[in-house]
Design an enzyme around this catalytic site. Structure first.
Site, PDB file in Angstrom:
ATOM      1  N   ASN A 153      16.128  37.994  15.579  1.00  0.00           N
ATOM      2  CA  ASN A 153      15.935  39.426  15.317  1.00  0.00           C
ATOM      3  C   ASN A 153      17.098  40.241  15.858  1.00  0.00           C
ATOM      4  O   ASN A 153      17.614  41.126  15.160  1.00  0.00           O
ATOM      5  CB  ASN A 153      14.658  39.920  15.975  1.00  0.00           C
ATOM      6  CG  ASN A 153      13.451  39.801  15.032  1.00  0.00           C
ATOM      7  OD1 ASN A 153      13.627  39.750  13.822  1.00  0.00           O
ATOM      8  ND2 ASN A 153      12.268  39.780  15.617  1.00  0.00           N
ATOM      9  N   ASP A 203      12.167  38.753   9.383  1.00  0.00           N
ATOM     10  CA  ASP A 203      11.039  38.654   8.423  1.00  0.00           C
ATOM     11  C   ASP A 203      11.300  37.567   7.398  1.00  0.00           C
ATOM     12  O   ASP A 203      10.403  36.789   7.037  1.00  0.00           O
ATOM     13  CB  ASP A 203      10.834  39.988   7.702  1.00  0.00           C
ATOM     14  CG  ASP A 203      10.148  41.013   8.602  1.00  0.00           C
ATOM     15  OD1 ASP A 203       9.709  40.622   9.700  1.00  0.00           O
ATOM     16  OD2 ASP A 203      10.039  42.179   8.177  1.00  0.00           O
ATOM     17  N   ASP A 253       5.536  27.568  16.920  1.00  0.00           N
ATOM     18  CA  ASP A 253       6.213  28.791  17.381  1.00  0.00           C
ATOM     19  C   ASP A 253       7.713  28.615  17.155  1.00  0.00           C
ATOM     20  O   ASP A 253       8.322  27.639  17.614  1.00  0.00           O
ATOM     21  CB  ASP A 253       5.931  29.012  18.874  1.00  0.00           C
ATOM     22  CG  ASP A 253       6.423  30.381  19.354  1.00  0.00           C
ATOM     23  OD1 ASP A 253       5.590  31.256  19.619  1.00  0.00           O
ATOM     24  OD2 ASP A 253       7.672  30.549  19.419  1.00  0.00           O
ATOM     25  N   GLU A 288       5.674  35.371  15.635  1.00  0.00           N
ATOM     26  CA  GLU A 288       6.443  34.281  15.022  1.00  0.00           C
ATOM     27  C   GLU A 288       5.714  32.957  15.168  1.00  0.00           C
ATOM     28  O   GLU A 288       6.289  31.889  15.052  1.00  0.00           O
ATOM     29  CB  GLU A 288       7.844  34.226  15.647  1.00  0.00           C
ATOM     30  CG  GLU A 288       7.982  33.480  16.955  1.00  0.00           C
ATOM     31  CD  GLU A 288       7.259  34.098  18.138  1.00  0.00           C
ATOM     32  OE1 GLU A 288       6.422  34.992  17.950  1.00  0.00           O
ATOM     33  OE2 GLU A 288       7.515  33.659  19.270  1.00  0.00           O
TER      34      GLU A 288
HETATM   35  N1  LIG Z   1      11.208  40.125  12.443  1.00  0.00           N
HETATM   36  C1  LIG Z   1      10.029  39.974  12.987  1.00  0.00           C
HETATM   37  N2  LIG Z   1       9.938  39.738  14.274  1.00  0.00           N
HETATM   38  C2  LIG Z   1       8.745  39.536  14.889  1.00  0.00           C
HETATM   39  C3  LIG Z   1       7.574  39.608  14.147  1.00  0.00           C
HETATM   40  N3  LIG Z   1       6.527  39.359  14.977  1.00  0.00           N
HETATM   41  C4  LIG Z   1       7.047  39.143  16.212  1.00  0.00           C
HETATM   42  N4  LIG Z   1       8.395  39.248  16.157  1.00  0.00           N
HETATM   43  C5  LIG Z   1       9.308  39.094  17.188  1.00  0.00           C
HETATM   44  O1  LIG Z   1       9.363  37.785  17.629  1.00  0.00           O
HETATM   45  C6  LIG Z   1       9.866  37.773  18.919  1.00  0.00           C
HETATM   46  C7  LIG Z   1       9.216  36.798  19.769  1.00  0.00           C
HETATM   47  O2  LIG Z   1       9.959  36.635  20.883  1.00  0.00           O
HETATM   48  P1  LIG Z   1       9.457  35.899  22.172  1.00  0.00           P
HETATM   49  O3  LIG Z   1       7.977  35.894  22.292  1.00  0.00           O
HETATM   50  O4  LIG Z   1      10.137  36.516  23.300  1.00  0.00           O
HETATM   51  O5  LIG Z   1       9.933  34.438  22.032  1.00  0.00           O
HETATM   52  P2  LIG Z   1      11.193  33.769  21.463  1.00  0.00           P
HETATM   53  O6  LIG Z   1      12.280  34.741  21.391  1.00  0.00           O
HETATM   54  O7  LIG Z   1      10.817  33.228  20.132  1.00  0.00           O
HETATM   55  O8  LIG Z   1      11.504  32.680  22.408  1.00  0.00           O
HETATM   56  P3  LIG Z   1      10.643  31.375  22.593  1.00  0.00           P
HETATM   57  O9  LIG Z   1       9.372  31.549  21.890  1.00  0.00           O
HETATM   58  O10 LIG Z   1      10.463  31.272  24.034  1.00  0.00           O
HETATM   59  O11 LIG Z   1      11.492  30.344  22.024  1.00  0.00           O
HETATM   60  C8  LIG Z   1       9.715  39.200  19.414  1.00  0.00           C
HETATM   61  O12 LIG Z   1      10.993  39.816  19.584  1.00  0.00           O
HETATM   62  C9  LIG Z   1       8.931  39.890  18.340  1.00  0.00           C
HETATM   63  O13 LIG Z   1       9.332  41.256  18.214  1.00  0.00           O
HETATM   64  C10 LIG Z   1       7.670  39.898  12.769  1.00  0.00           C
HETATM   65  O14 LIG Z   1       6.690  40.024  12.035  1.00  0.00           O
HETATM   66  N5  LIG Z   1       8.927  40.064  12.271  1.00  0.00           N
END
Ligand SMILES: Nc1nc2c(ncn2[C@@H]2O[C@H](COP(=O)(O)OP(=O)(O)OP(=O)(O)O)[C@@H](O)[C@H]2O)c(=O)[nH]1
Length: 593
Positions: free
Chosen positions: A458, A467, A450, A493
């Site tokens: 983002n 992306d 992760d 992610e």
């Molecule tokens: N650009 C992009 N963003 C994505 C995609 N799939 C998920 N996300 C974003 O990834 C982010 C995941 O954030 P969180 O689950 O809050 O976790 P984090 O910000 O990575 O923090 P931790 O995992 O706790 O380190 C979200 O804002 C989703 O919108 C994707 O295909 N593209």
């Protein structure tokens, strides 16, 4: 509705067809052989008949020569001594012709030799008598000596009739259809002979200036009756008998001339001479005039005999030639028939059956999704098969297109659109299969990855950069692990790496390697900004673990990595490990980053 295929026939096409082919060839052979045998028999008969007729003609020619020899002999015996030398030469020439004709007749190997020998003996005897009479001074020559010599020559011809009869019987036995040929020619030969004899009975006494003896008168009457009988027996010529007669006159015309000149006028001449009981002084004509007129009257009879014989020989030779042509034509047709039937079967096999079977095999292969390695050989096929092969090629082309599309669809179905990694569904399938396998080389270990603080990326750089980060991290992980390790997008992610066959400790080593690689990677955005990311890793897996449990344990480990401060690796030792402590406990886990 599910279609039920009928049971396969026990017989192949080849097994069904070859007995018919064999029967067709055999029937054609029989038909051809039958035709050739039949025309062969006809030719054999025609050749045999032609040979027999030629031999018969040669035999009749000899009979005629014996008859003809008597003319010069008679003249030699009764003529003036001054003409002796030239008449002797004529007689010798006539003898030579008779001998040559007898020699030709004797070439008929089937003729009994003793019959011919008897003729030769009798002929010698007659000739000796003729010579003796001719050498005697005229004043000492008695009419009786002349008549005895003539009778001896008659006997030679009579003996020769046995030869003629023998050959005619032989000829009729081999083919009764040529009986009429034998009868007609023998009749003509007899007519010629008896006409000559009749002349002899009359000329000899007149030449010797004697009254005609009673015996000669009786013989003349008998001979005339015999000539009348033979003429009656001679079948009239209705139309023509075929073969070539005289160029100018048909046989029917020769017959009519002979009837007029000899049977009417010639016999009337004889009748006039016989008037008044053969009294020399009462005779209508002297020796010279009678001889000249009688010999002239006999000529058409002789011509009719010769022409008839020549026409018969020609006719039978022609029949033989015709039969030979028919035989050769039949043999040629038979050969063509058998040949074309064989060629037909070979062509059917090579150009129809085999190409059809090949087409059928390709279609069967297509139905089993096996595409032909080469295009169908359209060139050199018949038009119908060219169409079939072209259709097969078209179907094969479409099938190839469909299978490419299917592969693409299948790939799309298991691929994540953004990163190009396999998707979660495919990962689950692979992991589930591996968890069920009993082979140690298949034991599944899962690394869940992760990206840390991805939301912030983002937020700070925008979704497209997010992306890009996902794509580049995915590509990096794909490059970092072995080809047979499965790198998947787990969702959002999160990524997952499925490793099979390794121990949990080795999986942890891979996770560390990945962690370092992600940490060390610099990502340059489209507007030239360089950024770095880290990721957290949870590792779990092992033998006899359910796939869902492995995911759960890896997720727990990931959670621990996150809560421990991110950018690190955590491992969950599973239930199995606890069930088999010695196996895993002995392996020292690497220091976790
Ligand atoms: N650009 C992009 N963003 C994505 C995609 N799939 C998920 N996300 C974003 O990834 C982010 C995941 O954030 P969180 O689950 O809050 O976790 P984090 O910000 O990575 O923090 P931790 O995992 O706790 O380190 C979200 O804002 C989703 O919108 C994707 O295909 N593209």
């Amino acid at each position: 509705m599910k279609s039920v295929s009928p049971p396969l026939s026990s017989k192949s096409l080849h097994q069904v067809l070859w007995p018919f082919g064999l029967v067709a060839v055999l029937c054609t052979l029989l038909l051809a052989a039958g035709g050739v045998a039949k025309t062969g028999q006809t030719y054999d008969l025609a050749r045999n008949n032609a040979t027999q007729v030629r031999q018969f003609a040669a035999i009749l020619e000899a009979a005629n020569a014996i008859s003809a020899e008597r003319g010069p002999a008679n003249v030699l015996m009764t003529a003036e001594p001054s003409r002796y030398e030239s008449l002797l030469l004529k007689w010798h020439n006539a003898q030579a012709r008779t001998d040559a004709a007898l020699k030709t007749a004797s070439l008929t190997r089937t003729l009994p030799r003793d019959l011919l020998d008897r003729v030769t003996e009798q002929l010698d005897q007659g000739r000796r008598r003729v010579l003796a009479a001719s050498l005697r001074p005229r004043e000492q020559l008695a009419y009786r000596d002349v008549q005895m010599a003539i009778n001896a020559m008659f006997l030679a011809w009579d003996n020769y009739q046995r030869v003629v009869l023998w050959q005619s019987r032989h000829m009729i036995q081999s083919d009764p259809a040529i009986a009429s040929v034998a009868i007609r020619n023998m009749t003509l030969s007899g007519l010629r002979e008896y006409a000559g004899r009749l002349g002899s009975y009359l000329i000899a006494p007149i030449s010797m200036k004697e009254n005609m003896p009673l015996e000669n008168q009786i013989n003349s009457r008998e001979t005339m009756a015999r000539i009348q009988t033979l003429w009656t027996l001679l079948p009239a010529y209705v139309g023509d008998i075929g073969g070539s007669a005289d160029r100018n006159l048909s046989l029917a015309q020769h017959y009519e001339i002979a009837r007029q000149v000899y049977m009417v006028q010639g016999l009337a001449l004889v009748e006039r001479q016989l008037r008044d009981g053969g009294e020399l002084s009462a005779m209508a004509l002297d020796a010279e005039s009678f001889t000249a007129q009688y010999v002239a009257a006999m000529k058409p009879l002789e011509t009719l005999r010769n022409q008839n014989l020549a026409a018969v020989v020609d006719k039978f030779n022609h029949r033989q030639d015709q039969a030979l042509i028919e035989l050769l034509a039949t043999a040629l047709i038979a050969t063509l028939l058998v040949g074309s039937m064989s060629v037909l079967l070979i062509v059917m096999r090579r150009r129809v059956v085999q190409p059809l079977l090949h087409g059928a095999k390709v279609i069967i292969d297509l139905s089993e999704n096996q595409l032909p390695s080469q295009p169908m050989p359209i060139q050199g096929q018949v038009r119908e098969l060219q169409r079939l092969y072209a259709a097969i090629d078209a179907v094969a082309g479409k099938l190839a297109e469909w299978s490419t599309l299917t592969r693409q669809f299948e790939k799309l179905a298991i691929t994540d659109g953004l990163t190009g990694l396999v998707n979660r569904r495919n990962l689950d399938e692979l992991g589930f299969k591996a968890s069920l396998s009993v082979r140690s080389s298949d034991v599944p270990h899962l690394i869940l990855v992760d990206i840390d603080h991805f939301k912030a990326i983002n937020d700070r750089y925008g979704h497209p950069v997010g992306d890009q980060v996902l794509r580049e991290v995915a590509a990096l992980m794909r490059r970092t692990v072995r080809d047979n390790d499965c790198v998947a997008r787990f969702g959002g992610e999160e990524f997952a790496v499925l490793i099979q066959g390794n121990s949990l400790a080795e999986a942890a080593i891979v996770a560390r390697k990945l962690r370092r690689a992600v940490q060390n990677q610099t990502i340059v955005t489209s507007d030239g900004q360089a950024l770095r990311v880290t990721a957290s890793f949870g590792v779990a897996g092992g033998k006899n673990e359910a796939w869902a449990d492995i995911i759960r344990y890896a997720d727990e480990a990931l959670y621990r990595a996150k809560t421990a401060g991110r950018n690190r690796v955590r491992v969950t030792r599973t239930q199995s490990r606890q069930r088999h402590p010695p196996l895993l406990q002995n392996i020292p886990l690497p220091e976790l980053g």
